[in-house]
Design an enzyme around this catalytic site. Structure first.
Site, PDB file in Angstrom:
ATOM      1  CG  ASP A 330      -2.279   0.679   0.915  1.00 21.65           C
ATOM      2  OD1 ASP A 330      -2.232   1.842   0.483  1.00 21.65           O
ATOM      3  OD2 ASP A 330      -3.353   0.091   1.126  1.00 21.65           O
ATOM      4  CG  HIS A 353      -0.815   1.294  -3.456  1.00 20.52           C
ATOM      5  ND1 HIS A 353      -2.128   1.019  -3.150  1.00 20.52           N
ATOM      6  CD2 HIS A 353      -0.332   0.162  -4.033  1.00 20.52           C
ATOM      7  CE1 HIS A 353      -2.428  -0.223  -3.520  1.00 20.52           C
ATOM      8  NE2 HIS A 353      -1.342  -0.762  -4.050  1.00 20.52           N
TER       9      HIS A 353
END
Length: 522
Positions: A330, A353
């Protein structure tokens, strides 16, 4: 004459006796000084090193502590990643130090019953070591190298602990992979709360054993809104498949996944040298903290591990993150509401991310973020680069943001503002929004694989004072559909030509821009 001679002989003999006594006294004093100096010198030399807590013939009780000099941590001069190499053992109470040189008391977890064999539950030993260290200012909890410690959920708590405690982690701490220690679920595994001057340092590893958590519900976790912008050329690819790892002990883990290491309500916090890997969810979290320093730190988890943020900041101020490698599933760094004065530089991110501010304003909440600098960052094969994301319906503001000297390599979406963030299949439209202003992008260069720029601002409260300078992004066709730059209700200035041209940015300020009510401002 005979009497005179006898008197002279007795006088001479008396003088000789006096001289001998004086000479003997002088020699004893000299030897005493020599002996004192020798005893003082040989008091040094018992190494902490890698002993398993054995007394090696001494009469000192288990749990006894030793002393060594301690360096104060500083971002300019990082503290040593290992404990002092020598310590003085003495059965007497710890001394306060000599002159201005403070003493440091060291608590080895092995001396409190920890086995370090990777199978025995060492939670109680860590609790006992903390209870002892908590009472002593500038103490050290020592977790030695070449040992693996199985530790369940634990809280190292203040606020009545002494200040400036160091958690010296040179060994490995692993999480349980059975369901029993976790009960119905817990929000964090290792937690430090309400402390002043807490440092975690060393060359060791915190291993969350996250695979047994990820396997159970990979498709039930929230999805990243930006994944909707990524359309494979081969439409059969879809989302990443379930992670093909099974827990050896079987049994379904709780749906609430813990953060590996969390700091709450603490001041002057430092994390350096260690690695956190395979956390069930977020790896390192700071909540309601002030004066945070993270450097020479690593996160290591697979790119498809769900919701495994690297570093999560919330309601924290005066934060420095530098010289760090973050690989996760993430956001490498997630900056949430209540954060101000955050400086992030010299960080490698990937997989992951990207570095994100938000999501903010979820469930109609107010969010305030200001004075954030992110510079000298390398993104490699990440979903996003630098991102700001907010939900519709929120309030508050994000202002004073600088993204500078960013290198992207095979990044899907390098520059993103998304004020329509939604982690479900759909979310309702709302007019209220978090106001974004003073967002500056400069020297962002490299390759992208989907879309170079995506600036989607609120319908009712446009983004203002968005500036772009030195943007050079080149397409790299891989396995995704590619798109041109996109802007929606985004106002600001181009201070240099961009590659590709970002013609959608509206120059200047919006006319009749809706102003938020006073209760919405930060």
């Amino acid at each position: 004459m005979a009497n005179m001679g006898s008197i002279s002989f007795r006088s001479f003999t008396f003088l000789l006796i006096i001289v001998f006594l004086i000479w003997s006294s002088s020699m004893e004093n000299c030897n005493a000084r020599k002996g004192k100096h020798w005893r003082h010198s040989r008091g040094i030399g018992v190494s902490l090193s890698k002993k398993k807590g054995k007394n090696h013939g001494s009469n000192y009780h288990r749990g006894y502590v030793s002393k060594a000099k301690k360096k104060s941590p500083s971002p300019q001069a990082p503290p040593s990643s290992r404990p002092p190499s020598h310590a003085v053992l003495s059965p007497s109470p710890p001394k306060k130090g000599y002159g201005n040189a403070p003493s440091t008391t060291i608590f080895n977890v092995l001396d409190f019953g920890a086995k370090g064999d990777g199978a025995t539950d060492d939670t109680k030993a860590f609790q006992a070591a903390w209870a002892a260290a908590c009472k002593v200012k500038a103490s050290i909890i020592f977790v030695p190298s070449e040992s693996v410690f199985l530790v369940g959920p634990i809280s190292f708590s203040g606020p009545y602990c002494q200040h400036d405690i160091v958690f010296q982690l040179d060994g490995t701490i692993i999480a349980p992979t059975s369901t029993h220690p976790w009960g119905s679920g817990i929000l964090q595994w290792l937690e430090f709360t309400k402390l002043v001057g807490i440092t975690i340092q060393g060359s060791g590893t915190i291993d969350g054993k996250g695979a047994v958590w990820w396997q159970d519900s990979p498709l039930e976790d929230p999805i990243d809104s930006e994944s909707k912008l990524i359309v494979p050329l081969n439409t059969t690819l879809g989302r990443n498949p379930s992670i093909p790892i099974k827990g050896s002990l079987g049994g379904k883990m709780p749906s609430i996944k813990p953060t590996a290491l969390r700091f709450y309500g603490s001041f002057n916090v430092s994390v350096t040298g260690i690695t956190i890997q395979n956390s069930p969810q977020c790896h390192l979290k700071f909540d309601n903290c002030a004066g945070v320093s993270v450097y020479n730190f690593s996160v290591l988890s697979p790119g498809d591990s769900p919701n495994t943020d690297g570093i999560h900041l919330q309601n924290s101020r005066d934060v420095l993150i530098r010289s760090t490698n973050l690989a996760c599933g993430d956001d490498c760094v997630s900056i949430q509401t209540g954060c101000t004065n955050v400086y992030i530089h010299n960080v490698n991110c990937g997989p992951g991310h990207g570095i994100s501010i938000g999501g903010l304003g979820k469930d109609d909440t107010k969010a305030c973020v200001s004075n954030i600098t992110v510079r000298n960052i390398n993104f490699h094969q990440t979903m996003n680069g630098v991102r700001i994301k907010t939900w519709q319906g929120g309030s508050g503001s994000v202002q004073g943001i600088l993204f500078s000297n960013i290198q992207v390599s095979e990044v899907q979406l390098p520059i993103i503002i998304d004020q329509f963030y939604c982690d479900k299949s759909s979310c309702k439209n709302q007019s209220s929004a978090v106001a974004l202003s003073g967002i500056h992008y400069e020297k962002i260069r490299g390759t992208y694989t989907v879309k170079p720029v995506h600036l989607a601002c609120s319908d009712s409260i446009p983004c203002t004072e968005v500036t772009l300078t030195g943007i050079e992004l080149k397409p790299l066709q891989e396995r995704y559909h590619m798109y041109d730059p996109y802007c929606w209700h985004t106002f600001g200035d181009l201070y240099s030509p961009t590659e590709p041209p970002i013609e959608c940015l509206q120059i200047g300020k919006p006319s009749g821009n809706m102003i938020q009510a006073d209760h919405d401002s930060c």
